[in-house]
Design a protein around this motif. Sequence first.
Motif, PDB file in Angstrom:
ATOM      1  N   ILE A  82       0.855  -1.185   0.000  1.00 23.42           N
ATOM      2  CA  ILE A  82       0.000   0.000   0.000  1.00 23.42           C
ATOM      3  C   ILE A  82       0.890   1.232   0.000  1.00 23.42           C
ATOM      4  CG2 ILE A  82      -1.737   1.293   1.319  1.00 23.42           C
ATOM      5  CD1 ILE A  82      -2.712  -1.399   2.417  1.00 23.42           C
ATOM      6  N   ALA A  83       0.502   2.241  -0.741  1.00 21.88           N
ATOM      7  CA  ALA A  83       1.230   3.516  -0.768  1.00 21.88           C
ATOM      8  C   ALA A  83       0.883   4.288   0.510  1.00 21.88           C
ATOM      9  CB  ALA A  83       0.870   4.308  -2.022  1.00 21.88           C
ATOM     10  N   LEU A  84       1.245   3.688   1.626  1.00 16.55           N
ATOM     11  CA  LEU A  84       0.895   4.212   2.945  1.00 16.55           C
ATOM     12  C   LEU A  84       1.687   5.463   3.280  1.00 16.55           C
ATOM     13  CD1 LEU A  84      -0.735   3.562   5.576  1.00 16.55           C
ATOM     14  CD2 LEU A  84       1.337   2.429   6.377  1.00 16.55           C
ATOM     15  N   VAL A  85       0.984   6.458   3.810  1.00 17.92           N
ATOM     16  CA  VAL A  85       1.629   7.687   4.271  1.00 17.92           C
ATOM     17  C   VAL A  85       1.747   7.652   5.790  1.00 17.92           C
ATOM     18  CG1 VAL A  85       1.443  10.206   4.389  1.00 17.92           C
ATOM     19  CG2 VAL A  85       0.764   8.989   2.300  1.00 17.92           C
ATOM     20  N   ALA A  86       0.631   7.341   6.463  1.00 16.29           N
ATOM     21  CA  ALA A  86       0.636   7.312   7.923  1.00 16.29           C
ATOM     22  C   ALA A  86      -0.598   6.582   8.442  1.00 16.29           C
ATOM     23  CB  ALA A  86       0.651   8.730   8.489  1.00 16.29           C
ATOM     24  N   ASN A  87      -0.435   5.927   9.575  1.00 16.75           N
ATOM     25  CA  ASN A  87      -1.563   5.341  10.282  1.00 16.75           C
ATOM     26  C   ASN A  87      -2.142   6.440  11.170  1.00 16.75           C
ATOM     27  OD1 ASN A  87      -3.268   3.945  12.081  1.00 16.75           O
ATOM     28  ND2 ASN A  87      -1.978   2.132  12.013  1.00 16.75           N
ATOM     29  N   LEU A  88      -3.446   6.667  11.087  1.00 16.43           N
ATOM     30  CA  LEU A  88      -4.067   7.724  11.878  1.00 16.43           C
ATOM     31  C   LEU A  88      -4.594   7.225  13.221  1.00 16.43           C
ATOM     32  CD1 LEU A  88      -5.984   9.530   9.012  1.00 16.43           C
ATOM     33  CD2 LEU A  88      -3.830  10.214  10.098  1.00 16.43           C
TER      34      LEU A  88
END
Length: 146
Positions: free
Chosen positions: A74-80
Amino acid sequence: MRYFEDFVVGEKITIGSVRVTREEIVEFAKRYDPQPFHIDEEAARNSIYGGLTGSSTHTFALSSQIHHQSQDEIALVANLGSENLRFSAPLRPDDEIKMMTECQATRISKSRPGIGIVTTRTMLLNQRDETVMDMTTSFMVERRPA
């Protein structure tokens, strides 16, 4: 690579699985959660669990392990953050834990239009299809490049 646009509300995916050994349960617990029912067979037999169980922290960590070992990039940026985290059944030695997710919501970020926010329900199930862990998580994902 999965981008924000690849998430479909209602879609259910099995991400992967991992087998958990007695040694892993005890080793993890000795370091991070040394409760007697996680590290001592006799104490565990005499507990409400009736046998050795994995720590909830270990169970949660398995969700990250399964995801990172999978082909689901996944093109993950951040877990919120996560909500409604539940541990419904104990993690046991020799359990085969599989991870399933269901996309519950998607929206484009108001402050960062190049990023989307995805909300999923994630469940860890053992080989008897008992839910070991259940949670709702929101995370930021890059939108597909133009």
